[in-house]
Scaffold this motif. Structure first.
Motif, PDB file in Angstrom:
ATOM      1  N   ARG A 189      57.479 -11.356 -14.835  1.00  0.00           N
ATOM      2  CA  ARG A 189      56.622 -11.376 -16.229  1.00  0.00           C
ATOM      3  C   ARG A 189      57.303 -12.215 -17.133  1.00  0.00           C
ATOM      4  NH1 ARG A 189      52.230  -9.272 -16.062  1.00  0.00           N
ATOM      5  NH2 ARG A 189      52.177  -8.116 -18.176  1.00  0.00           N
ATOM      6  N   THR A 190      56.569 -13.068 -17.799  1.00  0.00           N
ATOM      7  CA  THR A 190      57.431 -14.051 -18.738  1.00  0.00           C
ATOM      8  C   THR A 190      57.170 -13.737 -20.223  1.00  0.00           C
ATOM      9  OG1 THR A 190      57.178 -15.618 -16.910  1.00  0.00           O
ATOM     10  CG2 THR A 190      57.441 -16.588 -19.439  1.00  0.00           C
ATOM     11  N   LYS A 191      57.917 -13.482 -20.991  1.00  0.00           N
ATOM     12  CA  LYS A 191      57.622 -13.175 -22.418  1.00  0.00           C
ATOM     13  C   LYS A 191      57.295 -14.288 -23.146  1.00  0.00           C
ATOM     14  CE  LYS A 191      59.859  -9.551 -24.816  1.00  0.00           C
ATOM     15  NZ  LYS A 191      60.912  -8.703 -25.519  1.00  0.00           N
ATOM     16  N   GLY A 192      56.015 -14.137 -23.694  1.00  0.00           N
ATOM     17  CA  GLY A 192      55.592 -15.223 -24.740  1.00  0.00           C
ATOM     18  C   GLY A 192      54.632 -16.357 -24.076  1.00  0.00           C
ATOM     19  N   ALA A 193      54.363 -15.869 -22.759  1.00  0.00           N
ATOM     20  CA  ALA A 193      53.483 -16.794 -21.835  1.00  0.00           C
ATOM     21  C   ALA A 193      52.154 -16.450 -22.411  1.00  0.00           C
ATOM     22  CB  ALA A 193      53.703 -16.696 -20.264  1.00  0.00           C
ATOM     23  N   ARG A 194      51.280 -17.168 -22.559  1.00  0.00           N
ATOM     24  CA  ARG A 194      49.774 -17.282 -22.712  1.00  0.00           C
ATOM     25  C   ARG A 194      49.086 -15.943 -21.586  1.00  0.00           C
ATOM     26  NH1 ARG A 194      45.482 -20.109 -20.606  1.00  0.00           N
ATOM     27  NH2 ARG A 194      46.945 -21.372 -19.839  1.00  0.00           N
ATOM     28  N   LYS A 195      48.263 -15.201 -22.177  1.00  0.00           N
ATOM     29  CA  LYS A 195      47.954 -14.204 -21.432  1.00  0.00           C
ATOM     30  C   LYS A 195      46.552 -14.295 -20.853  1.00  0.00           C
ATOM     31  CE  LYS A 195      51.218 -11.078 -22.598  1.00  0.00           C
ATOM     32  NZ  LYS A 195      52.303 -11.991 -23.034  1.00  0.00           N
ATOM     33  N   HIS A 196      46.328 -14.291 -19.481  1.00  0.00           N
ATOM     34  CA  HIS A 196      44.927 -14.275 -18.847  1.00  0.00           C
ATOM     35  C   HIS A 196      44.264 -12.990 -19.214  1.00  0.00           C
ATOM     36  CE1 HIS A 196      42.088 -14.902 -15.493  1.00  0.00           C
ATOM     37  NE2 HIS A 196      42.483 -16.396 -15.791  1.00  0.00           N
ATOM     38  N   THR A 197      43.059 -13.107 -18.639  1.00  0.00           N
ATOM     39  CA  THR A 197      42.203 -11.957 -18.974  1.00  0.00           C
ATOM     40  C   THR A 197      41.658 -10.965 -17.761  1.00  0.00           C
ATOM     41  OG1 THR A 197      39.996 -13.177 -18.433  1.00  0.00           O
ATOM     42  CG2 THR A 197      40.728 -13.085 -20.626  1.00  0.00           C
ATOM     43  N   HIS A 198      42.085 -11.546 -16.587  1.00  0.00           N
ATOM     44  CA  HIS A 198      41.921 -10.754 -15.200  1.00  0.00           C
ATOM     45  C   HIS A 198      43.507 -10.454 -14.491  1.00  0.00           C
ATOM     46  CE1 HIS A 198      37.994 -12.024 -16.239  1.00  0.00           C
ATOM     47  NE2 HIS A 198      37.511 -10.820 -15.770  1.00  0.00           N
ATOM     48  N   SER A 199      43.422  -9.370 -13.756  1.00  0.00           N
ATOM     49  CA  SER A 199      44.736  -9.140 -13.145  1.00  0.00           C
ATOM     50  C   SER A 199      44.517 -10.150 -11.791  1.00  0.00           C
ATOM     51  CB  SER A 199      44.741  -7.658 -12.597  1.00  0.00           C
ATOM     52  OG  SER A 199      43.676  -7.307 -11.855  1.00  0.00           O
ATOM     53  N   LEU A 200      45.614 -10.154 -10.919  1.00  0.00           N
ATOM     54  CA  LEU A 200      45.712 -10.862  -9.872  1.00  0.00           C
ATOM     55  C   LEU A 200      44.811 -10.356  -8.815  1.00  0.00           C
ATOM     56  CD1 LEU A 200      47.066 -13.202  -8.084  1.00  0.00           C
ATOM     57  CD2 LEU A 200      48.777 -11.356  -7.269  1.00  0.00           C
ATOM     58  N   GLY A 201      44.599  -8.851  -8.844  1.00  0.00           N
ATOM     59  CA  GLY A 201      43.642  -8.540  -7.911  1.00  0.00           C
ATOM     60  C   GLY A 201      42.328  -8.766  -8.424  1.00  0.00           C
ATOM     61  N   GLU A 202      41.897  -8.882  -9.476  1.00  0.00           N
ATOM     62  CA  GLU A 202      40.347  -9.000  -9.908  1.00  0.00           C
ATOM     63  C   GLU A 202      40.368 -10.509  -9.612  1.00  0.00           C
ATOM     64  OE1 GLU A 202      40.041  -6.098 -13.621  1.00  0.00           O
ATOM     65  OE2 GLU A 202      41.355  -7.839 -13.844  1.00  0.00           O
ATOM     66  N   VAL A 203      41.329 -11.394  -9.944  1.00  0.00           N
ATOM     67  CA  VAL A 203      41.128 -12.850  -9.687  1.00  0.00           C
ATOM     68  C   VAL A 203      40.739 -13.134  -8.246  1.00  0.00           C
ATOM     69  CG1 VAL A 203      42.458 -15.054  -9.597  1.00  0.00           C
ATOM     70  CG2 VAL A 203      42.492 -13.533 -11.494  1.00  0.00           C
ATOM     71  N   LEU A 204      41.747 -12.447  -7.341  1.00  0.00           N
ATOM     72  CA  LEU A 204      41.619 -12.782  -5.949  1.00  0.00           C
ATOM     73  C   LEU A 204      40.181 -12.198  -5.214  1.00  0.00           C
ATOM     74  CD1 LEU A 204      44.919 -12.019  -4.593  1.00  0.00           C
ATOM     75  CD2 LEU A 204      43.991 -14.188  -5.099  1.00  0.00           C
ATOM     76  N   SER A 205      39.728 -10.978  -5.864  1.00  0.00           N
ATOM     77  CA  SER A 205      38.498 -10.395  -5.374  1.00  0.00           C
ATOM     78  C   SER A 205      37.303 -11.404  -6.116  1.00  0.00           C
ATOM     79  CB  SER A 205      38.250  -9.111  -6.184  1.00  0.00           C
ATOM     80  OG  SER A 205      36.909  -8.406  -5.733  1.00  0.00           O
ATOM     81  N   HIS A 206      37.291 -12.012  -7.087  1.00  0.00           N
ATOM     82  CA  HIS A 206      36.526 -13.089  -7.587  1.00  0.00           C
ATOM     83  C   HIS A 206      36.344 -14.121  -6.550  1.00  0.00           C
ATOM     84  CE1 HIS A 206      33.818 -15.000 -10.193  1.00  0.00           C
ATOM     85  NE2 HIS A 206      34.636 -15.955 -10.209  1.00  0.00           N
ATOM     86  N   ILE A 207      37.538 -14.746  -6.454  1.00  0.00           N
ATOM     87  CA  ILE A 207      37.726 -16.054  -5.318  1.00  0.00           C
ATOM     88  C   ILE A 207      36.947 -15.490  -3.899  1.00  0.00           C
ATOM     89  CG2 ILE A 207      38.969 -17.445  -4.142  1.00  0.00           C
ATOM     90  CD1 ILE A 207      41.160 -17.112  -6.517  1.00  0.00           C
ATOM     91  N   ALA A 208      37.190 -14.267  -3.618  1.00  0.00           N
ATOM     92  CA  ALA A 208      36.559 -13.994  -2.197  1.00  0.00           C
ATOM     93  C   ALA A 208      35.183 -13.872  -2.150  1.00  0.00           C
ATOM     94  CB  ALA A 208      37.166 -12.457  -1.837  1.00  0.00           C
ATOM     95  N   LYS A 209      34.682 -13.297  -3.370  1.00  0.00           N
ATOM     96  CA  LYS A 209      33.353 -12.897  -3.623  1.00  0.00           C
ATOM     97  C   LYS A 209      32.438 -14.308  -3.745  1.00  0.00           C
ATOM     98  CE  LYS A 209      30.090 -10.683  -6.617  1.00  0.00           C
ATOM     99  NZ  LYS A 209      29.234 -11.777  -7.427  1.00  0.00           N
ATOM    100  N   LEU A 210      33.171 -15.299  -4.463  1.00  0.00           N
ATOM    101  CA  LEU A 210      32.613 -16.655  -4.520  1.00  0.00           C
ATOM    102  C   LEU A 210      32.469 -17.316  -3.206  1.00  0.00           C
ATOM    103  CD1 LEU A 210      31.442 -18.854  -6.286  1.00  0.00           C
ATOM    104  CD2 LEU A 210      33.542 -19.273  -6.874  1.00  0.00           C
ATOM    105  N   TYR A 211      33.639 -17.195  -2.308  1.00  0.00           N
ATOM    106  CA  TYR A 211      33.683 -18.015  -1.166  1.00  0.00           C
ATOM    107  C   TYR A 211      32.569 -17.222  -0.229  1.00  0.00           C
ATOM    108  CZ  TYR A 211      35.819 -19.468   3.202  1.00  0.00           C
ATOM    109  OH  TYR A 211      35.968 -20.353   4.219  1.00  0.00           O
ATOM    110  N   ALA A 212      32.508 -15.753  -0.033  1.00  0.00           N
ATOM    111  CA  ALA A 212      31.443 -15.175   0.669  1.00  0.00           C
ATOM    112  C   ALA A 212      30.023 -15.345   0.331  1.00  0.00           C
ATOM    113  CB  ALA A 212      31.727 -13.878   0.720  1.00  0.00           C
ATOM    114  N   GLU A 213      29.741 -15.568  -0.735  1.00  0.00           N
ATOM    115  CA  GLU A 213      28.414 -16.116  -1.337  1.00  0.00           C
ATOM    116  C   GLU A 213      28.150 -17.469  -1.080  1.00  0.00           C
ATOM    117  OE1 GLU A 213      28.120 -14.908  -5.431  1.00  0.00           O
ATOM    118  OE2 GLU A 213      27.936 -12.826  -4.897  1.00  0.00           O
ATOM    119  N   THR A 214      29.173 -18.266  -1.262  1.00  0.00           N
ATOM    120  CA  THR A 214      28.902 -19.875  -0.904  1.00  0.00           C
ATOM    121  C   THR A 214      28.671 -19.950   0.672  1.00  0.00           C
ATOM    122  OG1 THR A 214      30.359 -20.619  -2.921  1.00  0.00           O
ATOM    123  CG2 THR A 214      29.933 -22.097  -0.901  1.00  0.00           C
ATOM    124  N   TRP A 215      29.276 -19.422   1.371  1.00  0.00           N
ATOM    125  CA  TRP A 215      29.231 -19.540   2.825  1.00  0.00           C
ATOM    126  C   TRP A 215      27.884 -18.843   3.347  1.00  0.00           C
ATOM    127  CZ3 TRP A 215      30.387 -22.640   6.402  1.00  0.00           C
ATOM    128  CH2 TRP A 215      31.389 -23.390   6.229  1.00  0.00           C
TER     129      TRP A 215
END
Length: 131
Positions: free
Chosen positions: A54-80
């Motif tokens: 965890r880096t103090k002062g770093a810009r914050k993203h809106t989604h957690s790692l799990g949410e990001v990976l789930s989105h990537i997996a969903k996009l990959y499945a839908e593309t295929w």
């Protein structure tokens, strides 16, 4: 990461429900699958909370790692699914282009995290039924 493969498989199972209405018993199965996806996202977020710096002062993203990976997996499945089932060449091309753009964006995000300029939130699944 084994979790991403599992997420991809589960998102792929949900695709038929997106395309056509389903009988009630299938809707129950679909909801169970969504709860399983939520469980895997929570497992990833729990791992990330214990293992990612965890880096103090770093810009914050809106989604957690799990949410990001789930989105990537969903996009990959839908593309295929689109590439394998669509007869329209333009639709297949658009699917590939969208996946490619997302992949580039996520690669940049990883570089930002590694450089400690971006921090993902720890994750919260919001209001949901308890499993």
């Amino acid at each position: 990461m084994e979790w991403v493969r599992e997420l991809g498989d589960m998102h792929a199972e949900l695709i038929p429900a997106q395309i056509a209405p389903m009988p009630q018993y299938k809707a129950v199965a679909r909801e169970r699958l969504r709860l399983r996806i939520d469980r895997v996202v929570r497992e990833i977020d729990s791992w990330a909370a214990r293992n990612l710096p965890r880096t103090k002062g770093a810009r914050k993203h809106t989604h957690s790692l799990g949410e990001v990976l789930s989105h990537i997996a969903k996009l990959y499945a839908e593309t295929w699914w689109t590439v394998l089932h669509s007869a329209d060449g333009e639709t297949r091309h658009e699917a590939w282009c969208h996946l490619s753009e997302a992949r580039e964006g996520y690669a940049e995000m990883v570089e930002e995290i590694r450089a400690r300029r971006l921090q993902l939130p720890l994750g919260w699944m919001g209001i949901r039924a308890r499993t």
